[in-house]
Motif scaffolding. Structure first.
Motif, mmCIF file in Angstrom:
data_model
loop_
_atom_site.group_PDB
_atom_site.id
_atom_site.type_symbol
_atom_site.label_atom_id
_atom_site.label_comp_id
_atom_site.label_asym_id
_atom_site.label_seq_id
_atom_site.Cartn_x
_atom_site.Cartn_y
_atom_site.Cartn_z
ATOM 1 N N UNK A 1 1.004 -1.006 0.177
ATOM 2 C CA UNK A 1 -0.262 -0.177 0.294
ATOM 3 C C UNK A 1 0.765 0.793 0.351
ATOM 4 N N UNK A 2 2.070 1.084 0.389
ATOM 5 C CA UNK A 2 2.295 2.256 0.678
ATOM 6 C C UNK A 2 3.357 2.389 -0.772
ATOM 7 N N UNK A 3 3.886 1.400 -0.877
ATOM 8 C CA UNK A 3 5.016 1.209 -2.136
ATOM 9 C C UNK A 3 4.129 1.564 -4.296
ATOM 10 N N UNK A 4 3.094 1.669 -3.436
ATOM 11 C CA UNK A 4 1.512 1.869 -4.663
ATOM 12 C C UNK A 4 2.241 1.225 -6.000
ATOM 13 N N UNK A 5 3.224 -0.026 -6.200
ATOM 14 C CA UNK A 5 3.925 0.117 -7.168
ATOM 15 C C UNK A 5 4.518 0.124 -7.354
ATOM 16 N N UNK A 6 5.971 0.460 -6.828
ATOM 17 C CA UNK A 6 7.189 1.439 -7.348
ATOM 18 C C UNK A 6 8.324 0.449 -6.134
ATOM 19 N N UNK A 7 9.406 0.118 -6.424
ATOM 20 C CA UNK A 7 10.724 -0.257 -5.574
ATOM 21 C C UNK A 7 11.407 0.087 -4.836
ATOM 22 N N UNK A 8 11.415 0.454 -3.769
ATOM 23 C CA UNK A 8 12.110 0.665 -2.737
ATOM 24 C C UNK A 8 13.652 0.065 -2.863
ATOM 25 N N UNK A 9 14.591 1.657 -3.072
ATOM 26 C CA UNK A 9 15.900 0.778 -2.606
ATOM 27 C C UNK A 9 16.536 0.261 -1.312
ATOM 28 N N UNK A 10 17.510 0.158 -1.828
ATOM 29 C CA UNK A 10 17.814 -0.862 0.109
ATOM 30 C C UNK A 10 18.755 -0.365 0.388
ATOM 31 N N UNK A 11 18.849 1.574 0.554
ATOM 32 C CA UNK A 11 19.905 2.360 0.673
ATOM 33 C C UNK A 11 19.573 3.536 1.549
ATOM 34 N N UNK A 12 20.809 3.966 2.304
ATOM 35 C CA UNK A 12 19.714 5.377 2.362
ATOM 36 C C UNK A 12 19.484 5.380 3.769
ATOM 37 N N UNK A 13 18.634 4.362 4.118
ATOM 38 C CA UNK A 13 17.999 4.054 4.907
ATOM 39 C C UNK A 13 18.967 3.014 6.197
ATOM 40 N N UNK A 14 18.961 3.800 7.638
ATOM 41 C CA UNK A 14 19.585 2.878 8.773
ATOM 42 C C UNK A 14 18.206 2.834 9.724
ATOM 43 N N UNK A 15 18.251 1.653 10.469
ATOM 44 C CA UNK A 15 17.036 1.360 10.816
ATOM 45 C C UNK A 15 17.461 0.432 12.152
ATOM 46 N N UNK A 16 18.405 0.949 13.584
ATOM 47 C CA UNK A 16 18.199 0.800 14.523
ATOM 48 C C UNK A 16 16.954 -0.184 16.013
ATOM 49 N N UNK A 17 17.479 -1.277 15.924
ATOM 50 C CA UNK A 17 16.549 -1.568 17.189
ATOM 51 C C UNK A 17 17.661 -2.788 17.067
ATOM 52 N N UNK A 18 16.612 -3.380 18.345
ATOM 53 C CA UNK A 18 17.617 -4.456 19.691
ATOM 54 C C UNK A 18 17.326 -5.765 18.358
ATOM 55 N N UNK A 19 18.415 -6.630 18.204
ATOM 56 C CA UNK A 19 17.854 -8.149 17.764
ATOM 57 C C UNK A 19 17.653 -9.054 19.080
ATOM 58 N N UNK A 20 17.580 -8.765 19.996
ATOM 59 C CA UNK A 20 16.982 -10.092 20.898
ATOM 60 C C UNK A 20 16.032 -8.600 21.653
ATOM 61 N N UNK A 21 14.898 -8.560 22.212
ATOM 62 C CA UNK A 21 13.944 -7.784 23.181
ATOM 63 C C UNK A 21 13.645 -8.614 23.871
ATOM 64 N N UNK A 22 13.714 -8.634 25.575
ATOM 65 C CA UNK A 22 13.020 -9.402 26.506
ATOM 66 C C UNK A 22 11.269 -9.072 26.347
#
Length: 166
Positions: free
Chosen positions: A54-75
């Motif tokens: 729904x967000x991309x509306x048929x386009x492709x998101x390129x896998x660069x420029x965005x850095x997401x930091x979230x803990x790999x293990x969450x209690x």
């Protein structure tokens, strides 16, 4: 007294993530679905992919420029700190308009949309989110020229949020 996008829910509600246009998910969360948590997770992943589509509306998101930091293990999935940074000069000609956060395993996957202008200076945000289960979390940046950039992180949640026993 309004509490946010879902005005009829108190802040301590078991509903995970109100998002404009997600009222069917809101009703389902209030009424309970009668599904096991695993069935709900599978349905959540399908809804997560639908939210990305729904967000991309048929386009492709390129896998660069965005850095997401979230803990790999969450209690505990009730309050997970995450941050997003997008590499953008934030000029009138090249800037981030919106950063969308999608949590594939949540009952309502579209958990956050933050809007930016060139006057924002930096395209970054830090937030606490609720995660219903171990899952992939996406950050999608929509640029002013209509292009999309993406980043994601997988996180393992040992105690789920967003579940309601009835």
């Amino acid at each position: 007294m309004p509490y946010g996008p879902a005005h009829d829910l108190p802040p301590d509600s078991s509903f995970c993530s109100p998002f404009p246009g997600s009222e069917p998910g809101l009703r389902r969360a209030r009424q309970g679905s009668g599904q096991s948590p695993r069935q709900g997770a599978k349905q959540g992943a399908e809804q997560g992919q639908a939210a990305l589509t729904d967000i991309l509306r048929g386009q492709t998101a390129r896998p660069e420029r965005v850095k997401l930091d979230i803990p790999p293990l969450v209690e505990n999935g009730n309050s997970v700190v995450m941050s997003v940074q997008v590499d953008s000069p934030m000029t009138t000609e090249d800037h981030v308009r919106v950063i969308h956060i999608i949590a594939e395993g949540n009952p309502v996957p579209r958990i956050l949309s933050a809007h930016f202008t060139p006057h924002s200076g930096l395209a970054q945000l830090t937030a606490r989110v609720r995660l219903g289960d171990s899952q992939r979390v996406w950050a999608i940046a929509q640029m002013n020229n209509g292009s999309f950039w993406s980043g994601y992180a997988d996180t393992l949640v040992t105690t789920s949020a967003c579940t309601e026993e009835r």
